[in-house]
Motif scaffolding. Structure first.
Motif, PDB file in Angstrom:
ATOM      1  N   LEU A 171       0.868   4.035  -2.994  1.00  0.00           N
ATOM      2  CA  LEU A 171       0.556   5.437  -2.705  1.00  0.00           C
ATOM      3  C   LEU A 171       1.741   6.345  -3.030  1.00  0.00           C
ATOM      4  CD1 LEU A 171      -1.455   4.975   0.601  1.00  0.00           C
ATOM      5  CD2 LEU A 171      -2.354   5.623  -1.647  1.00  0.00           C
TER       6      LEU A 171
ATOM      7  N   ASP B  49     -10.264   4.735   4.540  1.00  0.00           N
ATOM      8  CA  ASP B  49      -9.091   4.696   5.405  1.00  0.00           C
ATOM      9  C   ASP B  49      -8.621   6.128   5.681  1.00  0.00           C
ATOM     10  OD1 ASP B  49      -6.540   4.418   6.540  1.00  0.00           O
ATOM     11  OD2 ASP B  49      -6.166   2.554   5.424  1.00  0.00           O
TER      12      ASP B  49
ATOM     13  N   VAL C 165      -4.848   6.943   5.464  1.00  0.00           N
ATOM     14  CA  VAL C 165      -4.348   7.135   4.096  1.00  0.00           C
ATOM     15  C   VAL C 165      -4.768   8.499   3.579  1.00  0.00           C
ATOM     16  CG1 VAL C 165      -4.572   6.338   1.708  1.00  0.00           C
ATOM     17  CG2 VAL C 165      -4.207   4.682   3.539  1.00  0.00           C
TER      18      VAL C 165
ATOM     19  N   GLN D 210       0.839  -1.206   0.000  1.00  0.00           N
ATOM     20  CA  GLN D 210       0.000   0.000   0.000  1.00  0.00           C
ATOM     21  C   GLN D 210       0.869   1.248   0.000  1.00  0.00           C
ATOM     22  OE1 GLN D 210      -2.030   1.085   3.676  1.00  0.00           O
ATOM     23  NE2 GLN D 210      -3.869   1.546   2.476  1.00  0.00           N
ATOM     24  N   ARG D 211       1.891   1.268   0.829  1.00  0.00           N
ATOM     25  CA  ARG D 211       2.806   2.415   0.906  1.00  0.00           C
ATOM     26  C   ARG D 211       3.503   2.641  -0.433  1.00  0.00           C
ATOM     27  NH1 ARG D 211       4.709   2.477   6.007  1.00  0.00           N
ATOM     28  NH2 ARG D 211       5.226   0.304   5.731  1.00  0.00           N
TER      29      ARG D 211
ATOM     30  N   GLN E  53      -2.626  11.201   4.921  1.00  0.00           N
ATOM     31  CA  GLN E  53      -1.263  11.210   4.384  1.00  0.00           C
ATOM     32  C   GLN E  53      -1.190  11.708   2.952  1.00  0.00           C
ATOM     33  OE1 GLN E  53      -0.157   7.088   4.973  1.00  0.00           O
ATOM     34  NE2 GLN E  53       1.408   7.729   6.419  1.00  0.00           N
TER      35      GLN E  53
ATOM     36  N   SER F 166     -11.692   6.558  -0.423  1.00  0.00           N
ATOM     37  CA  SER F 166     -11.248   5.621   0.604  1.00  0.00           C
ATOM     38  C   SER F 166     -12.035   5.809   1.897  1.00  0.00           C
ATOM     39  CB  SER F 166      -9.763   5.858   0.891  1.00  0.00           C
ATOM     40  OG  SER F 166      -9.312   5.006   1.915  1.00  0.00           O
TER      41      SER F 166
END
Length: 149
Positions: A8, A28, A31, A4-5, A34, A26
């Motif tokens: 992104l 989340d 996320v 995921q990191r 960020q 999302s």
């Protein structure tokens, strides 16, 4: 999490290099915090709040946005702690009436909320909310501050 990191990070890199915008959908919030600059929160297919991501955690004005933030675990949340939930259930598509679609689940709702849907109104620069009784941005950390209508 590592994948995921990486994804992104790649999206952010492509966005910067190309000058393109990135629309991220999302649930989340970590996320979103960020990656995004602005947040549009939707409930039952309607935008209920538009705010800078820097104000999401402590400055949300719409009761649904605040409930979402309150239900999300943080790095300091004890794993044994039961997470907050939003009471009730979301409406089925086409099930919303004339009022605010969140009214039946909202602790701030009054009769007007059930009868009349609020439109997006400005709360200040870069801030909009669709709520008759939002938490005022200056007092966003207090759930008891009332907005006047």
């Amino acid at each position: 999490m590592a994948v995921q990191r990486q994804v992104l990070g790649l999206l952010a890199e492509v966005r910067v290099e190309s000058g393109a915008a990135l629309l991220l959908i999302s649930h989340d919030l970590a996320v979103v915090a960020q990656v995004c600059e602005r947040v549009l929160v939707m409930y039952a297919g309607l935008i209920v709040e538009n705010l800078p991501v820097t104000e999401l955690l402590d400055g949300a004005a719409h009761p649904y946005t605040r409930a979402l933030v309150g239900a999300a675990p943080t790095m300091t949340t004890d794993p044994g702690t039961e997470l907050a939930t939003i009471p009730g259930r979301p409406p089925e598509p086409g099930e919303t009436g004339a009022g605010c679609p969140f009214a039946s689940r909202c602790e701030r709702a009054r009769e007007r909320c059930h009868d009349d849907a609020p439109g997006l109104t400005d709360l200040g620069p870069g801030r909009q909310v669709a709520c008759w009784y939002p938490v005022r941005p200056a007092a966003a950390t207090s759930h008891t501050t009332e907005a006047t209508s």
